[in-house]
Design an enzyme around this catalytic site. Structure first.
Site, PDB file in Angstrom:
ATOM      1  N   THR A  21       0.863  -1.270   0.026  1.00 28.30           N
ATOM      2  CA  THR A  21       0.043  -0.170   0.133  1.00 28.30           C
ATOM      3  C   THR A  21       0.968   1.275   0.015  1.00 28.30           C
ATOM      4  O   THR A  21       0.428   2.318   0.464  1.00 28.30           O
ATOM      5  CB  THR A  21      -1.027   0.039   1.218  1.00 28.30           C
ATOM      6  OG1 THR A  21      -0.227  -0.183   2.357  1.00 28.30           O
ATOM      7  CG2 THR A  21      -2.078  -1.004   0.997  1.00 28.30           C
ATOM      8  N   LEU A  48       3.610   4.308   1.147  1.00 26.16           N
ATOM      9  CA  LEU A  48       3.580   4.843   2.347  1.00 26.16           C
ATOM     10  C   LEU A  48       2.665   5.275   2.968  1.00 26.16           C
ATOM     11  O   LEU A  48       2.365   6.690   3.030  1.00 26.16           O
ATOM     12  CB  LEU A  48       4.757   5.927   2.258  1.00 26.16           C
ATOM     13  CG  LEU A  48       6.191   5.543   2.080  1.00 26.16           C
ATOM     14  CD1 LEU A  48       7.163   6.780   1.846  1.00 26.16           C
ATOM     15  CD2 LEU A  48       6.801   4.348   3.198  1.00 26.16           C
ATOM     16  N   HIS A  49       1.780   4.470   3.456  1.00 22.42           N
ATOM     17  CA  HIS A  49       0.167   4.916   3.997  1.00 22.42           C
ATOM     18  C   HIS A  49       0.830   4.972   5.657  1.00 22.42           C
ATOM     19  O   HIS A  49       1.771   5.201   6.014  1.00 22.42           O
ATOM     20  CB  HIS A  49      -0.828   3.871   4.030  1.00 22.42           C
ATOM     21  CG  HIS A  49      -0.730   2.554   4.591  1.00 22.42           C
ATOM     22  ND1 HIS A  49      -0.855   2.152   5.883  1.00 22.42           N
ATOM     23  CD2 HIS A  49       0.137   1.466   4.125  1.00 22.42           C
ATOM     24  CE1 HIS A  49      -0.511   0.992   6.241  1.00 22.42           C
ATOM     25  NE2 HIS A  49       0.056   0.374   4.937  1.00 22.42           N
ATOM     26  N   LEU A  50      -0.391   5.116   6.560  1.00 20.90           N
ATOM     27  CA  LEU A  50      -0.066   5.915   7.848  1.00 20.90           C
ATOM     28  C   LEU A  50       0.901   4.842   8.662  1.00 20.90           C
ATOM     29  O   LEU A  50       1.844   5.285   9.305  1.00 20.90           O
ATOM     30  CB  LEU A  50      -1.485   6.059   8.341  1.00 20.90           C
ATOM     31  CG  LEU A  50      -1.030   6.585   9.924  1.00 20.90           C
ATOM     32  CD1 LEU A  50      -0.598   7.967   9.772  1.00 20.90           C
ATOM     33  CD2 LEU A  50      -2.793   6.717  10.413  1.00 20.90           C
TER      34      LEU A  50
END
Length: 87
Positions: free
Chosen positions: A12, A14-16
């Site tokens: 995904t 660099l999501h949270l």
């Protein structure tokens, strides 16, 4: 100043969670830690800056470390990103 290009392999991007993991690792170093992506630069010690870069899976970033512990920082952070940022 040391720099190294590295590919983000997280499915995904660099999501949270991986952004937070990257910041947590970057904060361990005294050096300024940034990365270049497309036409911008992000502060790797700021979650909002990392998220704002909108880095996706397979994208290549150029990690840049500048300061007294830049050698150690660039080596460890590059390895950490290649290993999937703790995911």
């Amino acid at each position: 100043m040391k720099s190294c290009k590295v590919q983000v392999i997280n499915p995904t991007g660099l999501h949270l969670r991986p952004a937070g993991n990257l910041c947590k690792e970057a904060l361990k170093y005294k050096s300024m830690v940034t990365f270049r992506y497309k036409d911008g630069t992000a502060n790797a010690k700021s979650v909002l800056s990392v998220l704002g870069a909108c880095v996706k899976c397979g994208d290549e970033i150029e990690l840049v470390c500048e300061g007294e512990d830049e050698e150690e920082a660039i080596e460890n952070l590059t390895s950490y990103i290649k290993a999937g940022l703790g995911e």
